[in-house]
Design an enzyme around this catalytic site. Structure first.
Site, PDB file in Angstrom:
ATOM      1  CB  CYS A  92      46.521  42.864  39.722  1.00 54.52           C
ATOM      2  SG  CYS A  92      45.815  43.158  38.092  1.00 54.52           S
TER       3      CYS A  92
ATOM      4  NE  ARG B 129      50.603  43.182  39.111  1.00 59.88           N
ATOM      5  CZ  ARG B 129      51.579  42.828  39.923  1.00 59.88           C
ATOM      6  NH1 ARG B 129      52.413  43.752  40.368  1.00 59.88           N
ATOM      7  NH2 ARG B 129      51.749  41.568  40.275  1.00 59.88           N
TER       8      ARG B 129
ATOM      9  CD1 TRP C  73      40.034  41.673  30.741  1.00 61.29           C
ATOM     10  CD2 TRP C  73      40.499  43.814  30.235  1.00 61.29           C
ATOM     11  NE1 TRP C  73      41.333  41.738  30.293  1.00 61.29           N
ATOM     12  CE2 TRP C  73      41.642  43.030  29.965  1.00 61.29           C
ATOM     13  CE3 TRP C  73      40.545  45.187  29.980  1.00 61.29           C
ATOM     14  CZ2 TRP C  73      42.829  43.581  29.470  1.00 61.29           C
ATOM     15  CZ3 TRP C  73      41.727  45.723  29.485  1.00 61.29           C
ATOM     16  CH2 TRP C  73      42.844  44.921  29.239  1.00 61.29           C
TER      17      TRP C  73
ATOM     18  CD  GLU D  48      38.750  38.247  38.167  1.00 53.02           C
ATOM     19  OE1 GLU D  48      38.763  38.808  37.056  1.00 53.02           O
ATOM     20  OE2 GLU D  48      38.738  38.871  39.247  1.00 53.02           O
TER      21      GLU D  48
HETATM   22  N1  ARG Z   1      37.487  38.614  41.609  1.00 49.50           N
HETATM   23  C1  ARG Z   1      36.561  39.702  41.667  1.00 49.50           C
HETATM   24  C2  ARG Z   1      35.200  39.259  41.160  1.00 49.50           C
HETATM   25  O1  ARG Z   1      35.072  38.152  40.736  1.00 49.50           O
HETATM   26  C3  ARG Z   1      37.044  40.890  40.860  1.00 49.50           C
HETATM   27  C4  ARG Z   1      38.445  41.376  41.185  1.00 49.50           C
HETATM   28  C5  ARG Z   1      39.021  42.283  40.131  1.00 49.50           C
HETATM   29  N2  ARG Z   1      39.129  41.604  38.864  1.00 49.50           N
HETATM   30  C6  ARG Z   1      39.537  42.154  37.718  1.00 49.50           C
HETATM   31  N3  ARG Z   1      39.535  41.408  36.654  1.00 49.50           N
HETATM   32  N4  ARG Z   1      39.922  43.413  37.652  1.00 49.50           N
HETATM   33  O2  ARG Z   1      34.257  39.997  41.111  1.00 49.50           O
END
Ligand code: ARG
Length: 389
Positions: free
Chosen positions: A80, A83, A251, A256
């Site tokens: 992560c 953090r 968030w 991602e």
């Molecule tokens: N990578 C994952 C997704 O696209 C989420 C993982 C957690 N991500 C976060 N920003 N807490 O759905």
């Protein structure tokens, strides 16, 4: 029953029937009380916990221990990048919930608490696994995920990652609309009620339509994504106690969605579609059509969340924050476990500061682990081999 660790998951297999490890309990409690002097001396607490483990095979965390333990687990999450804010994690103590209905309504509450604009990091901690007893779990990998349907021509409508899971949901009698962004039902499995499916209410599912700051046609692609990523199938382990149901959310980081969920060839695979709309030359790799499409898609994702007033960060900002976190932790005398392959963003790696260094690869606890059977349930929506619960 031994539950093997998932692929590159560093943990040894988890034995849900094994008593809490007193050494791990002691290690956690000492750290927890040292980091929180207001909790007082740890020695009397250690004596109680040792006795509890000896008598019952496990022990019960105080609300303060649970809260700090969950925050430490986030702090130790080596994959992560976000953090820096580990201390701000809101810990909801849901250990008393037993029935599927109770759990469902608390999961809805979790999403409402996480919010739909100014998103806050939240974890809901349900009952720990008691050695020798079955435990409650959620099959879904995240509280909100989109179904994937295989069309006649072999193409996929929706998220290919959830295709098998979606098929399994149909076998349970669930029917989706057959569209690209259908939110899947929650599968809650409890010793009390067996396996039950629940539909999330709309008010718990904030979504953002994806538009582009300059290209009007982007809207026509009909893209959207949910605001809250809430991982629901990782086991939280704190001081030798295991919480198989402890969904948590943060968030989103734009990449991602823009560089993985909507871009990966085994996910929504949208780069060819966007490149065509941009009129790029897709016959030659050296036109960098993939990179140009990727850039516009990521710009669109960040722009859309900002327009919608939904919290999201970009990879440059989050990379810098992570280095601040490393700095803070080092000053506090702690090591920061980090996995370079996950910390470096999936686009523009070399122009973010996190790229240009190496990290400690440690397996520190408290921690979150993805067990192999949890991974199977989330990807296939069923068990491959018989399991005790
Ligand atoms: N990578 C994952 C997704 O696209 C989420 C993982 C957690 N991500 C976060 N920003 N807490 O759905």
């Amino acid at each position: 029953m031994l539950v093997p660790g998932y692929r590159d998951n560093p943990t040894e297999p988890w034995d849900p029937d094994a008593p809490a490890d007193p050494a791990e309990a002691e290690d956690f409690l000492r750290r927890c009380y040292t980091e929180n002097p207001r909790l007082g001396p740890v020695e009397p607490r250690l004596a109680i916990v040792r006795a509890q483990i000896a008598a019952t095979g496990t022990y019960v965390h105080t609300p303060d221990e649970l809260t700090h333990g969950a925050r430490m687990a986030w702090r130790n999450a080596s994959r992560c990048i976000g953090r820096l804010y580990w201390r701000s994690l809101l810990v909801l103590d849901r250990r008393r919930a037993r029935t599927a209905d109770e759990i469902y309504s608390l999961l809805v509450q979790h999403l409402l608490t996480a919010g739909n604009g100014q998103i806050r990091p939240v974890i809901s901690v349900f009952a720990p696994a008691v050695p020798g007893q079955p435990y409650a779990r959620v099959w879904n990998e995240q509280l909100i995920r989109y179904a994937g349907y295989r069309a006649e021509d072999g193409a996929t409508v929706g998220d290919p990652r959830l295709r098998e899971f979606t098929t399994a949901m149909s076998a349970f009698g669930w029917r989706g609309k057959g569209e690209a962004f259908d939110v899947l039902p929650l599968v809650i499995e409890t010793p009390a009620d067996g396996i039950r499916l629940y539909e999330l209410p709309e008010r718990a599912i904030r979504e953002v339509p994806i538009t582009h700051p300059e290209h009007q046609w982007f809207t026509e692609l009909g893209l959207r994504w949910h605001a809250v990523p809430a991982i629901s199938n990782m086991r939280l382990t704190v001081g030798g106690v295991h919480y198989p149901l402890a969904p948590f959310n943060g968030w989103y980081l734009g990449t991602e969605i823009g560089a993985r969920n909507l871009a990966d060839t085994d996910r929504y695979d949208l780069l060819p579609v966007i490149a065509a709309r941009l009129g790029l030359d897709t016959t030659r790799e050296s036109s960098l059509w993939r990179d140009r499409a990727l850039l516009e898609l990521n710009l669109a994702v960040l722009h859309s969340f900002e327009q919608a007033g939904v919290k999201m960060s970009d990879h440059h900002t989050e990379s810098r924050r992570f280095l601040t976190h490393l700095d803070n932790e080092t000053k506090a005398g702690r090591r920061v476990p980090a996995d370079w392959t996950w910390i470096v963003p999936p686009m523009s790696g070399g122009i973010t500061p996190v790229f240009h260094r190496y990290y400690d690869e440690l397996d520190l606890r408290p921690a979150f682990y993805l067990d192999a059977d949890a991974a199977t349930l989330a990807s296939e929506g069923m068990r491959r081999c018989p399991h005790r619960n």
